[in-house]
Design a protein around this motif. Structure first.
Motif, mmCIF file in Angstrom:
data_model
loop_
_atom_site.group_PDB
_atom_site.id
_atom_site.type_symbol
_atom_site.label_atom_id
_atom_site.label_comp_id
_atom_site.label_asym_id
_atom_site.label_seq_id
_atom_site.Cartn_x
_atom_site.Cartn_y
_atom_site.Cartn_z
ATOM 1 N N GLU A 109 -45.660 -15.183 7.773
ATOM 2 C CA GLU A 109 -46.751 -15.175 8.749
ATOM 3 C C GLU A 109 -46.869 -13.820 9.455
ATOM 4 O O GLU A 109 -46.689 -13.707 10.670
ATOM 5 N N PRO A 110 -47.190 -12.773 8.694
ATOM 6 C CA PRO A 110 -47.295 -11.429 9.279
ATOM 7 C C PRO A 110 -48.539 -11.299 10.148
ATOM 8 O O PRO A 110 -49.457 -12.119 10.088
ATOM 9 N N LYS A 111 -48.547 -10.238 10.938
ATOM 10 C CA LYS A 111 -49.730 -9.917 11.751
ATOM 11 C C LYS A 111 -50.680 -9.009 10.976
ATOM 12 O O LYS A 111 -51.880 -9.056 11.182
ATOM 13 N N VAL A 112 -50.096 -8.180 10.086
ATOM 14 C CA VAL A 112 -50.886 -7.193 9.343
ATOM 15 C C VAL A 112 -50.524 -7.274 7.865
ATOM 16 O O VAL A 112 -49.346 -7.289 7.502
ATOM 17 N N LEU A 113 -51.541 -7.318 7.015
ATOM 18 C CA LEU A 113 -51.353 -7.311 5.564
ATOM 19 C C LEU A 113 -51.945 -6.017 5.012
ATOM 20 O O LEU A 113 -53.103 -5.698 5.263
ATOM 21 N N ILE A 114 -51.118 -5.263 4.279
ATOM 22 C CA ILE A 114 -51.544 -3.989 3.704
ATOM 23 C C ILE A 114 -51.577 -4.124 2.190
ATOM 24 O O ILE A 114 -50.643 -4.669 1.591
#
Length: 268
Positions: A172-177
Motif C-alpha cells: 500500500e505505497p503512497k507513490v507508484l513509479i
C-alpha cells in the motif's frame, strides 16, 4: 489536494574513467525540485539520455543521489545529510515497476513466493494473513487467486506485468513509479493495463509517476508533464498546457513529433 512527495535539490554526478583514445564521460543530473499530490499522475518525458530513468531510480531508492532531500508525506525519506534516515523510514512508501517485468521475476519460484517476499520483509503479518492478502491483490489486478501457484513461464506478458503491479501495490505505497511500463505490451494489453492502473489509483489514492515515450498515453492519463533534457527539468506544467503551448525548443520538437503521427482533427 494533499502533498505526498516533496523533492528538493536532488543531484547526481557521474564521471566514468578515461579510456584509451576516449574522453571521460561526465553526466550530471539536477538539482531537481518537484512536488507530487495524492492521486496525481505525473508524466516525465524527454529524449534519450535526458535523465528520466535516472531520476525515477533515485526517487525509488535504486540509485543514491549525491545531494538533496526526498520527503514522503511528513517523513524524511532520504537526505544527503542523514543517509541513515532512509533506512529508518517507511521504505514501502514508494514502489517501482519496470518496463520488462519478466526480468524482475525469479523463474524458479511461484508467483505467490514472489509476492510474499515484500510482505515478509516489511510487515508483521502471519503466513495465513499474507497468503490471503496476496490472493486478494491478484484479484484486484485482474488475475485469479489460483495464479499464486503459477511460475513466470506460465504467464503471458500482460499477466507478468499485472504480477509486477500486484507486487508494487501490496505494501500500500503512497507513490507508484513506473519506467516505460507500457512499451513492451501490445496495444490491446497496453490499453487494459492503463485502465487498470487508473482504476487502482482512484481506489487507493495513489500518486503515479511514469516515464513514457508514448505521448498519446501521456496526454490521456497525465495531470502534469515534466520535460527533461541534459539532466535538467526544462519545462513543466499541466498536460494540456504543455501540449498546446510548449515553450522550450525540446518540448516543441517532442510535441510536434507526436502531432505528426495523429489525425489533425483530434488536436482541435
Amino acid at each position: 489536494m494533499k502533498q505526498v512527495l516533496d523533492v528538493s535539490g536532488l543531484t547526481f554526478r557521474h564521471s566514468s574513467k578515461k579510456r584509451w583514445l576516449k574522453k571521460p564521460e561526465i553526466f550530471s543530473l539536477g538539482p531537481i525540485d518537484m512536488q507530487v499530490t495524492k492521486g496525481e499522475t505525473i508524466a516525465i518525458i524527454g529524449q534519450n539520455r535526458s535523465g528520466k530513468s535516472l531520476l525515477a531510480k533515485m526517487l525509488a531508492g535504486a540509485v543514491e543521489p549525491d545531494e538533496g532531500n526526498i520527503h514522503l508525506m511528513e517523513e524524511k525519506y532520504w537526505s544527503v545529510r542523514h543517509r541513515a534516515a532512509r533506512k529508518n523510514a517507511d521504505i514501502t512508501g514508494i514502489r517501482m515497476i519496470f518496463q520488462h517485468s519478466s526480468e524482475s521475476m525469479n523463474p524458479g519460484i511461484t508467483v505467490g513466493q514472489i509476492l510474499d517476499e515484500p510482505l515478509r520483509l516489511n510487515t508483521g503479518l502471519s503466513d495465513a494473513e499474507r497468503k490471503a492478502l496476496i490472493a486478494d491483490t491478484l484479484v484486484k489486478v485482474g488475475l485469479l487467486r489460483e495464479h499464486i501457484y503459477f511460475y513466470r513461464h506460465m504467464l503471458s506478458d500482460g499477466q507478468q506485468q499485472r504480477v509486477a503491479l500486484a507486487r508494487a501495490i501490496l505494501p500500500e505505497p503512497k507513490v507508484l513509479i513506473a519506467d516505460e511500463p507500457f512499451a513492451a505490451l501490445d496495444p490491446t494489453i497496453r490499453s487494459q493495463t492503463v485502465n487498470l492502473i487508473l482504476k487502482l489509483q482512484q481506489e487507493m489514492g495513489l500518486a503515479f509517476i511514469f516515464i513514457s515515450h508514448n505521448l498519446g498515453i501521456v496526454r490521456h492519463i497525465a495531470d502534469r508533464v515534466i520535460v527533461m533534457d541534459g539532466g535538467q527539468i526544462i519545462e513543466s506544467g499541466k498536460t494540456e498546457t504543455i501540449f498546446r503551448w510548449p515553450q522550450h525548443e525540446t518540448t516543441k520538437k517532442l510535441v510536434l513529433s507526436y502531432q505528426s503521427l495523429i489525425p489533425q482533427q483530434t488536436l482541435r
